[in-house]
Structures are given as C-alpha cells and as structure tokens.
Motif scaffolding. Structure first.
Motif, PDB file in Angstrom:
ATOM      1  N   ASP A  81       0.814  -1.217   0.000  1.00 55.14           N
ATOM      2  CA  ASP A  81       0.000   0.000   0.000  1.00 55.14           C
ATOM      3  C   ASP A  81       0.848   1.268   0.000  1.00 55.14           C
ATOM      4  O   ASP A  81       0.913   1.984   0.990  1.00 55.14           O
ATOM      5  CB  ASP A  81      -0.925   0.014   1.223  1.00 55.14           C
ATOM      6  CG  ASP A  81      -1.836   1.227   1.180  1.00 55.14           C
ATOM      7  OD1 ASP A  81      -2.277   1.590   0.078  1.00 55.14           O
ATOM      8  OD2 ASP A  81      -2.082   1.821   2.242  1.00 55.14           O
ATOM      9  N   GLY A  82       1.503   1.542  -1.084  1.00 54.13           N
ATOM     10  CA  GLY A  82       2.289   2.776  -1.153  1.00 54.13           C
ATOM     11  C   GLY A  82       3.034   2.792  -2.464  1.00 54.13           C
ATOM     12  O   GLY A  82       2.976   1.833  -3.233  1.00 54.13           O
ATOM     13  N   LEU A  83       3.739   3.903  -2.726  1.00 50.93           N
ATOM     14  CA  LEU A  83       4.500   3.963  -3.972  1.00 50.93           C
ATOM     15  C   LEU A  83       5.712   3.044  -3.834  1.00 50.93           C
ATOM     16  O   LEU A  83       6.439   3.111  -2.848  1.00 50.93           O
ATOM     17  CB  LEU A  83       4.931   5.406  -4.264  1.00 50.93           C
ATOM     18  CG  LEU A  83       3.796   6.399  -4.574  1.00 50.93           C
ATOM     19  CD1 LEU A  83       4.347   7.809  -4.772  1.00 50.93           C
ATOM     20  CD2 LEU A  83       2.968   5.984  -5.775  1.00 50.93           C
ATOM     21  N   ALA A  84       5.899   2.146  -4.792  1.00 47.44           N
ATOM     22  CA  ALA A  84       6.974   1.156  -4.690  1.00 47.44           C
ATOM     23  C   ALA A  84       7.678   0.991  -6.032  1.00 47.44           C
ATOM     24  O   ALA A  84       8.162  -0.092  -6.360  1.00 47.44           O
ATOM     25  CB  ALA A  84       6.411  -0.173  -4.202  1.00 47.44           C
ATOM     26  N   ALA A  85       7.733   2.072  -6.775  1.00 48.67           N
ATOM     27  CA  ALA A  85       8.440   2.090  -8.066  1.00 48.67           C
ATOM     28  C   ALA A  85       8.067   0.899  -8.949  1.00 48.67           C
ATOM     29  O   ALA A  85       8.915   0.268  -9.569  1.00 48.67           O
ATOM     30  CB  ALA A  85       9.946   2.135  -7.838  1.00 48.67           C
TER      31      ALA A  85
END
Ligand code: AMP
Ligand code: GLY
Length: 416
Positions: A144-148
């Motif tokens: 749940d987050g930006l992870a490229a």
C-alpha cells in the motif's frame, strides 16, 4: 503562453512536443527535464518543490503541467502549492492524488462509489495476509504505497506469496506499510485516460500497454515495452460501458467526496468475463501510452490544458485522429532488473517516418546520444490501419542501434 512541464521521461518528452505543436506556440520549460527535452523546452533552475514554485512565480509561468506523479504527493503537493500562489496547474492536489499513492485509499473509494473492482482485504502482518488469502490461489498482493512499480505480485501458489510477504513484512523492502490481498481477475487489460475537470470529463484515445519484457507477453514485468492506441482498440459498446460503470461514477465520487480534480486520470482496467473492472488509478498519463496517444491528439492541447486548469472543459479545442498509433520501446542491456548507461546510440537521424521520444538518453560532449536509463527511446508511428502503424513503427525501430538493445517485435501485433 509560458508552460512548465514537470517530469523527465519519454512521457514528458511526448507531452512537451504535443504542447510545442499547439497553434499558439507556447514557450516551454521543463523540470527536471532531460537533454532531449531541452532541445524544445528550457531548463529550470530549481532544486525541489518549493524552489520550483518560487521559480514559476518569478518567471511568470501561466500553466504548470504535471507529467509524473511524485511531485503531486511530495511535501505540500505540487498542485496545492500552485493553487496557493495562483498558478493554474494541470494535475490534482495531494488529497486527490492519494488515488494513486495509496492502493487502500483507492480501494475504499471504489467500494464506496460502487465501481467494479476486485475484492480486497487490507492486512498488517504476514499472518493476517495468509489468513486473508485462505488458501485461494492465484492471489494478488499489493503493497500500500508507492513502490516504483515493484509493489504488486500476482502469486500462483503459497511459496510465491510467502516470498512477497517476507519482502514486505520481514525485510521491509518498501518501508513500513500494509498489504492488500486482492482477488485475482483475468482478462485483457486496457488503459483509459480522461481529462477530468471538476464534474466534467473527456475520454482520450484508449491504449494497450505491453508490460512484459519479452515477445508473447512473457518474461518479467517492466515499466512498459510498448503501446498501441486507437479509438478502435476496443468495441464502442465496451468503451461506453467503461464510461458508464467506471469513468462517470469516478468523477461523481470525486465531487461527492470533496476531492478536487483537474488533470489527466488514468484508469487501469481489466476486461473480465463479467465486465470491465478497475485495477488501478494513476493521477497522470501512462508511460509509454502517452507516447502512443499524443500524436493522435489534434488541435490546441496547450489551450485545452490551460482552460482545464482554470475549470473549463473546452472539448472544442482538441480532437482525436481516428487512426492507429504504435509505440515501440528500445531498452538498455539488463533491463528491467538493471540498466546500462553509456552505450552509444546510432541511426536516429535516419528515421523520417516515425517520431522518437527520449526516455533515458543523454548527450555526450561530442553531441551524440548515449543510453542513460532502462527504457531508452520510444519509436512511434501512426497509420490509418493497425497494420500500417505496426509496420512503420517496427521499420523505424530497426534503424536504431546501440549495444545491448532490447525490444519486443510483437508490439501492436499481439492482440489482447
Ligand atoms: P498495478 O501496479 O496495480 O498496475 O498492477 C500491476 C499489474 O498487476 C497490472 O497491470 C495487472 O497485470 C496485475 N494486477 C493488478 N491487480 C490485479 C488483479 N486484481 N488481478 C489480476 N491481475 C492484477
Ligand atoms: N504504463 C503504465 C504506467 O504508466 O503506469
């Protein structure tokens, strides 16, 4: 008109070109930009969000166009800061950009607004996640987050699910955060883009992104190895269904929940046997879909975006070519696991029947181009038919050479 575009990749190169071709011939600036972009836009002396906004004020920028997403959610948020200083911005404020930045936020928004999407459970620990999977494979796990681009795993079995969950919860590869355990959907994927301006929207030409590294949709996931775009990519009835069941309720939901939105919204959609379902929102155009779609946009994109940023949908300012557009990505050695910089690129000047957008290149001291990233170039051609666009794009791509070049030969050809 003075326009600043934020970003540095192939998508931004295509956006800057499309804006530059607008009849009003705007003066263009780009941050952080790239050597190729700086051939048509001027560089900006800034080193972060605050200084960028100060620069825009000092340089009388009329419009800021957000190409990539990261600045939308950084610090106070690019669009929020622009709003504070009275600079029109094409791109949503931080609170609305959570639709991309947090998968849990997006899922809750989708469920609240009755928009078709895969069932999901948010989990805090490895044990929680295993309980939510409950032995049902395949399953989809999303950090749940930006992870490229590395935060999603489609897991066929328990060992692969354990691998991903250990990466997230034990090794904390992406930092702290929860995992959504999601029902696995099946079907072809399509990328639908809309310009959203408060309660109004305009759907752009749909596209398909080829995400796998190798021909036949095999190999590891990448940022995208190519794209095909056309109004005729999916049947008109399907596009109408997507508009009715996904786009319209999204726009209504944003209004209803007090989430302001002026900018492009990207709907990642899977055409499942029971109908279209949304798998993700992105608060920007797709890359490489943008490189395929922009050459199909005719009219005055710059005036369209400025009017949009000021709250007016001026659909009369642009229209879409009815043909096909195919974008072939040329990637460097090692991509997607790694990438190699410094390989000299040749053959660019021989390309006449296609457009070339630079994703990861730099100019050498001698004025030549060399690789500088994983995805290096996007070669894009159009045609009245799919076959025509495919043939022109691949023929043009054949002319470019550099050591370690990787590309797919079935872009535009391989159907859903
Ligand atoms: P995302 O990072 O959300 O774009 O997901 C990356 C890729 O994972 C998508 O393009 C799909 O191919 C796949 N994917 C995401 N969600 C699902 C799902 N619920 N079912 C099947 N595949 C999915
Ligand atoms: N083409 C996929 C993306 O831009 O996220």
């Amino acid at each position: 008109m003075r326009i600043l575009v934020v970003g540095k990749g192939g998508r931004e190169h295509a956006l800057v070109r499309a804006l530059a071709e607008s009849p009003g011939q705007p003066e263009l600036f780009c941050f952080p930009g790239s050597d190729a972009i700086f051939a048509i836009a001027q560089p900006v002396a800034a080193d972060g969000l605050e200084s960028l906004v100060a620069w825009m004020l000092a340089n009388s920028i009329d419009l800021c166009v957000a190409g990539e997403e990261s600045y939308l959610v950084k610090g106070e948020g690019l669009a929020n800061l622009c709003a504070k200083h009275g600079i029109p911005c094409w791109g949503p404020p931080k609170e609305s950009a959570q639709l991309e930045a947090s998968k849990e936020f997006a899922k809750e928004f989708l469920v609240r607004n009755g928009i078709p999407t895969a069932r999901a459970t948010a989990t805090d620990t490895l044990q929680d996640a295993m309980n939510a999977i409950a032995g049902e494979y395949p399953t989809v796990l999303k950090f749940d987050g930006l992870a490229a681009g590395k935060g999603v795993a489609v897991c066929a079995d328990e060992p692969s699910a354990m691998d991903f969950l250990n990466e997230v919860f034990t090794r904390r590869r992406f930092g702290p955060g929860r995992v959504l355990v999601e029902q696995c959907l099946t079907g072809p994927e399509v990328s639908v883009f809309a310009a959203i301006i408060d309660a109004q929207y305009l759907i752009f030409t749909p596209a398909r992104d080829y995400k796998r590294a190798h021909d036949g949709d095999l190999g590891p996931n990448t940022g995208g190895m190519g794209a095909v775009a056309s109004r005729r990519l999916i049947p008109a009835e399907m596009l109408e269904k997507i508009e009715r069941e996904i786009v319209r309720p999204t726009v209504a939901g944003l209004r209803h929940e007090g989430l302001p939105y002026r900018g492009f919204l990207y709907f990642g959609i899977m055409l499942t046997p029971t109908g279209p379902q949304i798998i993700e929102y992105n608060c920007r155009f797709g890359d490489p879909e943008c490189q395929a779609v922009m050459p199909l946009v005719k009219g005055d994109l710059a005036a369209f975006c400025l009017a949009g940023a000021l709250g007016e949908l001026r659909a009369d300012l642009i229209n879409f070519n009815d043909g096909w557009s195919v974008c072939v990505i040329l990637a460097s050695a090692g991509y997607p696991e790694t990438s190699r910089n410094g390989d000299q690129i040749s053959g660019l000047e021989e390309i006449t029947a296609a457009r070339v957008y630079h994703s990861g290149t730099r100019r050498t001291a001698d004025g030549d181009w060399e690789t500088n990233g994983g995805r290096v170039l996007a070669v894009v051609a159009g045609g009245a038919t799919r076959e025509d666009a495919v043939s022109k794009a691949h023929t043009a791509a054949d002319q470019v050479k550099f050591d370690g070049l990787q590309r797919r030969r079935d872009i535009g050809i391989l159907n859903f």
